[in-house]
Design a protein around this motif. Structure first.
Motif, PDB file in Angstrom:
ATOM      1  N   PHE A 262       0.788  -1.318  -0.027  1.00  0.00           N
ATOM      2  CA  PHE A 262      -0.050  -0.084   0.052  1.00  0.00           C
ATOM      3  C   PHE A 262       0.882   1.284  -0.022  1.00  0.00           C
ATOM      4  O   PHE A 262       0.365   2.373  -0.107  1.00  0.00           O
ATOM      5  N   SER A 263       2.142   1.070   0.038  1.00  0.00           N
ATOM      6  CA  SER A 263       3.029   2.405   0.011  1.00  0.00           C
ATOM      7  C   SER A 263       3.224   2.886  -1.414  1.00  0.00           C
ATOM      8  O   SER A 263       3.389   3.893  -1.528  1.00  0.00           O
ATOM      9  N   VAL A 264       2.968   2.028  -2.377  1.00  0.00           N
ATOM     10  CA  VAL A 264       2.910   2.523  -3.685  1.00  0.00           C
ATOM     11  C   VAL A 264       1.532   2.183  -4.339  1.00  0.00           C
ATOM     12  O   VAL A 264       1.420   1.810  -5.594  1.00  0.00           O
ATOM     13  N   TYR A 265       0.571   2.578  -3.471  1.00  0.00           N
ATOM     14  CA  TYR A 265      -0.813   2.192  -3.953  1.00  0.00           C
ATOM     15  C   TYR A 265      -1.069   2.541  -5.484  1.00  0.00           C
ATOM     16  O   TYR A 265      -0.835   3.899  -5.736  1.00  0.00           O
ATOM     17  N   LEU A 266      -1.809   1.821  -6.267  1.00  0.00           N
ATOM     18  CA  LEU A 266      -1.916   2.028  -7.823  1.00  0.00           C
ATOM     19  C   LEU A 266      -0.698   2.742  -8.527  1.00  0.00           C
ATOM     20  O   LEU A 266      -0.624   3.770  -8.955  1.00  0.00           O
ATOM     21  N   PRO A 267       0.531   1.835  -8.532  1.00  0.00           N
ATOM     22  CA  PRO A 267       1.629   2.161  -9.470  1.00  0.00           C
ATOM     23  C   PRO A 267       1.340   2.157 -10.996  1.00  0.00           C
ATOM     24  O   PRO A 267       0.173   1.665 -11.333  1.00  0.00           O
ATOM     25  N   ASN A 268       2.237   2.682 -11.679  1.00  0.00           N
ATOM     26  CA  ASN A 268       1.998   2.477 -13.021  1.00  0.00           C
ATOM     27  C   ASN A 268       2.113   0.965 -13.239  1.00  0.00           C
ATOM     28  O   ASN A 268       3.044   0.597 -13.035  1.00  0.00           O
ATOM     29  N   PHE A 269       1.321   0.366 -14.455  1.00  0.00           N
ATOM     30  CA  PHE A 269       1.137  -0.807 -14.829  1.00  0.00           C
ATOM     31  C   PHE A 269       2.043  -1.016 -16.103  1.00  0.00           C
ATOM     32  O   PHE A 269       2.535  -2.217 -16.436  1.00  0.00           O
ATOM     33  N   ILE A 270       2.306   0.200 -16.667  1.00  0.00           N
ATOM     34  CA  ILE A 270       3.217   0.065 -18.029  1.00  0.00           C
ATOM     35  C   ILE A 270       4.401   0.897 -17.730  1.00  0.00           C
ATOM     36  O   ILE A 270       4.146   2.165 -17.163  1.00  0.00           O
ATOM     37  N   PRO A 271       5.584   0.490 -17.828  1.00  0.00           N
ATOM     38  CA  PRO A 271       6.817   1.235 -17.842  1.00  0.00           C
ATOM     39  C   PRO A 271       6.743   2.430 -18.391  1.00  0.00           C
ATOM     40  O   PRO A 271       6.765   2.485 -19.846  1.00  0.00           O
TER      41      PRO A 271
END
Length: 152
Positions: A92-101
């Motif tokens: 949860f510290s990176v909640y919703l990161p980029n899923f594509i580089p």
């Protein structure tokens, strides 16, 4: 958990501990369940054979014979609890990161399957934990109410 963590071990550079969380949690959790099933099977075998434990034993504390199993289960449970807390922080510290580089920061992403699976595991764990606590509180309250009504 183990399979997903192993398959996507290098696919979350934004938080590389997420796949490690799944991998280690899956291995240690499987070990704990295996030990519990083994102990349960051994107990059933003893009960089916109707083995009677003699009281001729001079040991005043018979639980010492199985103390090592107790400490193994306690250690594994404590590790899994701490690992669960760390996993919550890591996921949860990176909640919703980029899923594509992204092109400008290629290390700022996490594989969608890995991340959604980790969030799903944590949500299911939180739900089960909440239900266990809630049901335990309900049972405690009802048993206390029943006990007090029997005294009157």
């Amino acid at each position: 958990m183990t399979f997903i963590g192993m398959k996507f071990l290098e696919d979350c550079p934004v938080q590389p501990l997420i796949p490690l969380y799944l991998l280690v949690g899956g291995v240690i959790g499987s070990l704990k369940v295996t030990l519990l099933l083994y102990d349960s099977t051994k107990m059933r075998q003893l009960l089916s054979k109707s083995v009677v434990i003699d009281d001729d034993d001079d040991d005043e504390y018979p639980w010492r014979q199985n103390a090592h199993k107790y400490y193994i289960h306690l250690t594994l449970s404590l590790f899994l609890f701490l690992w669960f807390i760390l996993g919550n922080y890591w996921v949860f510290s990176v909640y919703l990161p980029n899923f594509i580089p992204p092109f400008h920061q290629p290390q700022d992403y996490c594989d969608k399957t890995l991340y959604i699976f980790a969030v799903g595991v944590l949500i299911i764990s939180h739900t089960v934990l909440f239900l266990l606590i809630f049901c335990s509180c309900c049972i405690y309250c009802f048993s206390r109410q029943r006990f007090s009504s029997e005294e009157d």
